[in-house]
Design an enzyme around this catalytic site. Structure first.
Site: not given
Length: 447
Positions: A61, A67, A361
């Site tokens: 990314q 993400c 995340h």
């Protein structure tokens, strides 16, 4: 009481030779190799009794917060293996989903500005909305909203640009525009402008936002022309030209709307549904909908999904007890007490309440190690989106203990969890939902 010289002398007198040795080490080097316990290394071997076949090349990314998009599209491309013999390098375009999430989020923000016009400008809610109106992150239902509306395309059809891989400057400029438009909309409402006039203003602003996005990311394609060489026999395959939505519905077996988000939030009652106020991207789209369950159920359904041959989208507090170079998440791998003489002591619930932990995340589970006689794995294999250079060719490892403390969410098929009557009841009646405030840590993945 203020600090006095006597206090400083007392603190200094409490330093032991061990503390001074720690100081010699950490003033001269990165703390990670000093803190690492060699005794934990055998537990970090990348060997798993359950490992999904045909792993793809790890993706990156780069300097963006995409993400959640990468984790989802990596999951979707895996499901395509049952239909197409894709090469390991194949990717779906993250920038394509990114573009429409940004555009839809501009519309969502402007609608939110109009909807909160009666609230004082300095209220906590309005200031929260203004603080970060265009983050890169997002939640599962936000993926569903964009993908079900716009479809997906292969990366070759809409490749990354400089701004999709390093989104900060684009985001800053769009954020400045959104805040200026918010001020104009609130002024117009205070001046008595009607709904039709406000909608006209908003449409003008959205045309400008679209222009900025096209300048940074390029204009998304309206059709997909996809060809590839098969992974096994290298035969050339060309698919008929089709729209992004048709490509999604005909070439991607996994459909995002078939999933539900399970979370583990020990602050709130289990087997209850939650949403987060003003957390979304598509006006009129699905709201964020979480079903809160004990951590054991997150493990149970993540493991069951892997055993069914599918990967698992998940959200966690990435970075805690984490070795970046090895990509290992393990609560026992650092000797904080040995080096510092002190260790933080908080439960998972306390960390959420005191700002020490939140979802940061998204990745996906692609394997697990389940020794005979154990109910849950000792470790989990993870496909990350930080490139091939780190960990096991870009793949990470999470211990079961780390899962307990810092895992917060998985997206699983609804038909897999309806066996539990408590979950089924919440899926059958989604009106029984508790609204968490816009700044709640359960919404942090969207930031």
């Amino acid at each position: 009481m203020s600090l006095a010289p006597s206090h400083l002398s007392s603190y200094s007198a409490q330093l032991t030779p061990q503390h001074r040795l720690s100081s010699h080490a950490l003033t001269r080097s990165d703390p990670v190799p000093v803190l690492l316990k060699a005794s934990r290394e055998p537990a970090h071997a990348p060997s798993f009794s359950l490992r999904l076949p045909r792993e793809f090349d790890a993706t990156s990314q780069r300097a963006s917060g995409r993400c959640w998009i990468f984790a989802c599209l990596n999951m979707l491309r895996r499901s395509m293996l049952g239909k197409l013999d894709l090469p390991a390098s194949f990717q779906l375009s993250q920038s394509y989903v990114f573009f429409f999430d940004k555009l839809e989020r501009c519309n969502y923000f402007l609608d939110s500005v109009i909807g909160t016009a009666a609230s004082p400008l300095d209220s906590r809610l309005v200031q929260h909305l203004l603080s970060s109106p265009l983050n890169d992150g997002g939640q599962w239902e936000m993926l569903v909203n964009v993908i079900e509306k716009y479809g997906v395309v292969p990366l070759d059809a809409y490749p990354d640009t400089w701004s999709s891989t390093a989104s900060l400057k684009m985001n800053r400029f769009l954020t400045s525009l959104l805040r200026s438009w918010a001020a104009k909309l609130r002024e117009a409402i205070e001046g008595g402008r009607g709904e039709a006039e406000l909608e006209g203003m908003k449409q003008g602003y959205l045309a400008e936002a679209y222009r900025v996005l096209v300048i940074h990311l390029g204009e998304p394609p309206s059709s997909v022309d996809f060809s590839f060489h098969a992974a096994k026999d290298k035969l050339f395959t060309r698919l008929p030209s089709m729209s992004p939505l048709d490509f999604y519905h005909t070439q991607v077996p996994t459909q995002t709307g078939a999933f539900v988000s399970l979370i583990n939030d020990p602050r709130n009652p289990y087997f209850a549904a939650y949403t987060v106020e003003y957390l979304g991207n598509v006006v009129g789209g699905l709201p964020v909908y979480y079903i809160n369950v004990p951590i054991e159920l997150l493990k149970k359904y993540a493991l069951r999904t892997l055993q069914a041959g599918e990967s698992v989208w998940m959200g966690c507090d990435f970075g805690k007890h984490f070795n970046r170079s090895t990509q290992v998440m393990d609560t026992e791998q650092f000797a904080h007490d040995l080096v510092y003489g002190v260790e933080p002591e908080q439960s998972k619930e306390e960390r959420l309440r005191y700002g020490q932990s939140l979802m940061t995340h998204a990745m996906q589970f692609v394997g697990a190690d389940l020794p005979e006689g154990r109910e849950f794995p000792t470790k989990w294999r993870i496909e990350n989106s930080h490139g091939k250079e780190l960990g096991d060719k870009g793949y990470a490892l999470m211990t079961d203990e780390w899962f307990d403390e810092y895992m917060y969410q998985i997206a699983v098929r609804k038909d897999m969890v309806v066996e539990d009557e408590r979950i089924k009841a919440l899926l059958d009646d989604t009106s029984k939902v508790t609204v968490l405030p816009a700044w709640d840590p359960m919404g942090a993945l969207a930031e």
